[in-house]
Write a protein that holds these residues in place. Structure first.
Motif, mmCIF file in Angstrom:
data_model
loop_
_atom_site.group_PDB
_atom_site.id
_atom_site.type_symbol
_atom_site.label_atom_id
_atom_site.label_comp_id
_atom_site.label_asym_id
_atom_site.label_seq_id
_atom_site.Cartn_x
_atom_site.Cartn_y
_atom_site.Cartn_z
ATOM 1 N N GLY A 24 47.968 25.704 19.476
ATOM 2 C CA GLY A 24 48.000 26.785 20.627
ATOM 3 C C GLY A 24 47.698 26.374 21.992
ATOM 4 N N LEU A 25 46.530 25.741 22.213
ATOM 5 C CA LEU A 25 46.404 25.159 23.532
ATOM 6 C C LEU A 25 47.484 24.088 24.007
ATOM 7 C CD1 LEU A 25 43.902 24.953 25.652
ATOM 8 C CD2 LEU A 25 43.362 22.727 24.553
ATOM 9 N N ALA A 26 48.165 23.447 23.484
ATOM 10 C CA ALA A 26 48.974 22.496 24.001
ATOM 11 C C ALA A 26 50.449 23.284 24.204
ATOM 12 C CB ALA A 26 49.392 21.448 22.685
ATOM 13 N N VAL A 27 50.637 24.402 23.229
ATOM 14 C CA VAL A 27 51.858 25.249 23.598
ATOM 15 C C VAL A 27 51.617 26.144 25.112
ATOM 16 C CG1 VAL A 27 53.070 27.219 22.747
ATOM 17 C CG2 VAL A 27 52.661 25.539 21.237
ATOM 18 N N LEU A 28 50.456 26.556 25.106
ATOM 19 C CA LEU A 28 50.043 27.176 26.527
ATOM 20 C C LEU A 28 50.308 26.213 27.645
ATOM 21 C CD1 LEU A 28 48.815 29.667 28.082
ATOM 22 C CD2 LEU A 28 46.655 28.486 27.759
ATOM 23 N N GLY A 29 49.510 24.709 27.528
ATOM 24 C CA GLY A 29 49.771 23.984 28.444
ATOM 25 C C GLY A 29 51.115 23.546 28.827
ATOM 26 N N LEU A 30 52.109 23.327 27.639
ATOM 27 C CA LEU A 30 53.510 23.013 27.786
ATOM 28 C C LEU A 30 54.193 24.137 28.526
ATOM 29 C CD1 LEU A 30 55.545 20.810 27.112
ATOM 30 C CD2 LEU A 30 56.124 22.140 24.906
ATOM 31 N N TRP A 32 52.886 26.131 30.796
ATOM 32 C CA TRP A 32 52.511 26.202 32.275
ATOM 33 C C TRP A 32 53.071 24.956 32.831
ATOM 34 C CZ3 TRP A 32 46.446 27.179 32.270
ATOM 35 C CH2 TRP A 32 46.305 28.714 31.970
ATOM 36 N N ALA A 33 53.328 23.858 32.191
ATOM 37 C CA ALA A 33 53.710 22.611 32.771
ATOM 38 C C ALA A 33 55.260 22.618 33.117
ATOM 39 C CB ALA A 33 53.588 21.480 31.801
ATOM 40 N N LEU A 34 55.749 23.486 32.196
ATOM 41 C CA LEU A 34 57.305 23.516 32.312
ATOM 42 C C LEU A 34 57.845 24.770 33.266
ATOM 43 C CD1 LEU A 34 58.661 22.524 28.859
ATOM 44 C CD2 LEU A 34 58.538 21.088 30.961
ATOM 45 N N GLY A 35 57.216 25.777 33.301
ATOM 46 C CA GLY A 35 57.533 26.726 33.999
ATOM 47 C C GLY A 35 56.682 27.336 35.323
ATOM 48 N N SER A 36 55.817 26.440 35.742
ATOM 49 C CA SER A 36 54.982 26.837 36.863
ATOM 50 C C SER A 36 55.154 25.403 37.752
ATOM 51 C CB SER A 36 53.628 26.925 36.613
ATOM 52 O OG SER A 36 53.354 27.895 35.560
ATOM 53 N N PHE A 37 54.691 25.708 38.864
ATOM 54 C CA PHE A 37 54.581 24.417 40.133
ATOM 55 C C PHE A 37 53.210 24.571 40.407
ATOM 56 C CE2 PHE A 37 56.064 28.437 41.856
ATOM 57 C CZ PHE A 37 55.150 28.547 43.160
ATOM 58 N N GLY A 38 52.906 23.306 41.315
ATOM 59 C CA GLY A 38 51.765 23.339 41.947
ATOM 60 C C GLY A 38 50.668 22.502 41.107
ATOM 61 N N VAL A 39 49.433 23.436 41.275
ATOM 62 C CA VAL A 39 48.381 23.050 40.637
ATOM 63 C C VAL A 39 48.390 23.529 39.149
ATOM 64 C CG1 VAL A 39 45.836 23.565 40.412
ATOM 65 C CG2 VAL A 39 46.752 23.150 42.678
ATOM 66 N N VAL A 40 48.892 24.725 38.789
ATOM 67 C CA VAL A 40 49.269 25.275 37.507
ATOM 68 C C VAL A 40 50.024 24.374 36.591
ATOM 69 C CG1 VAL A 40 49.903 27.257 36.089
ATOM 70 C CG2 VAL A 40 48.846 27.842 38.526
ATOM 71 N N GLY A 44 48.541 22.556 33.290
ATOM 72 C CA GLY A 44 49.240 22.558 32.263
ATOM 73 C C GLY A 44 49.467 21.057 31.274
ATOM 74 N N VAL A 45 49.816 20.227 32.301
ATOM 75 C CA VAL A 45 49.578 18.867 31.834
ATOM 76 C C VAL A 45 48.476 18.552 31.012
ATOM 77 C CG1 VAL A 45 49.908 16.443 32.395
ATOM 78 C CG2 VAL A 45 51.579 18.119 33.126
ATOM 79 N N VAL A 46 47.330 18.761 31.743
ATOM 80 C CA VAL A 46 45.920 18.472 31.206
ATOM 81 C C VAL A 46 45.602 19.048 29.860
ATOM 82 C CG1 VAL A 46 43.605 18.493 31.530
ATOM 83 C CG2 VAL A 46 45.031 18.027 33.363
ATOM 84 N N LEU A 47 46.307 20.449 29.796
ATOM 85 C CA LEU A 47 46.103 21.089 28.628
ATOM 86 C C LEU A 47 46.744 20.509 27.335
ATOM 87 C CD1 LEU A 47 45.954 24.879 29.708
ATOM 88 C CD2 LEU A 47 43.881 23.377 28.750
#
Length: 172
Positions: A24-30, A32-40, A44-47
């Motif tokens: 679940g944590l990895a899906v949330l991070g993915l 954020w990593a694919l659908g956001s920009f900047g710090v978020v 997401g990558v860290v998650l």
């Protein structure tokens, strides 16, 4: 709500709880990593990386758990291991542990056989209540290979297997 799942399904979900949380944590991070920009995006990558690490550790723990319905209770209190069983029991300091073996022929289920400095032994069923705490104890032993320990536990060999032995220091 407790009747929603069968007991076997609930036990399986509980056994793999860390892996499910990490997924679940990895899906949330993915997301954020694919659908956001900047710090978020970087959060997401860290998650995703954190989820992968937790999933690996949880996978090892889930392989070690055996159900907890066996005879006796295991308690770990300040680096002292206590086993209270119906017929046997005992205590051993983790620092005094010199050998760890798996005895698959023990009844009613396989036992971990711990040997101390003075030769004293402590046999603990792999499925005793609280036996999942042994994974943390065994993981701290110097030079132990967790993968080997889990493979031996899963394949249940025909004879006693030494999983870990303390390296003996020689005087000369």
């Amino acid at each position: 709500m407790s009747d929603f799942l069968r007991p076997a399904a609930r036990a399986a979900l509980w056994r793999w709880r860390e892996v499910l949380f990490a997924a679940g944590l990895a899906v949330l991070g993915l997301w954020w990593a694919l659908g956001s920009f900047g710090v978020v995006r970087w959060i997401g990558v860290v998650l995703v990386l954190l989820g992968a690490g937790i999933a690996f550790a949880g996978w090892q723990r889930a392989r070690f758990r055996q159900g907890g319905q066996g005879p006796g209770v295991v308690v770990l209190d300040e680096r002292r291991l206590v086993y209270m069983g119906p017929l046997t029991g005992g205590t051993m300091d983790v620092a005094d542990l010199t050998r760890l073996e798996l005895e698959p022929a023990a009844m009613p289920s396989p036992h971990w056989v711990l040997t101390g400095v003075g030769g004293q032994g402590l046999a603990i069923p792999v499925n005793a209540e609280g036996a999942e705490a042994l994974f943390d104890v065994f993981a701290t032993l110097p030079g132990i290979r967790s993968g080997h320990m889990l493979d031996v536990l899963e394949r249940t060999p025909g004879a006693r297997v030494t999983v870990w032995e303390k390296e003996r220091t020689l005087l000369h």
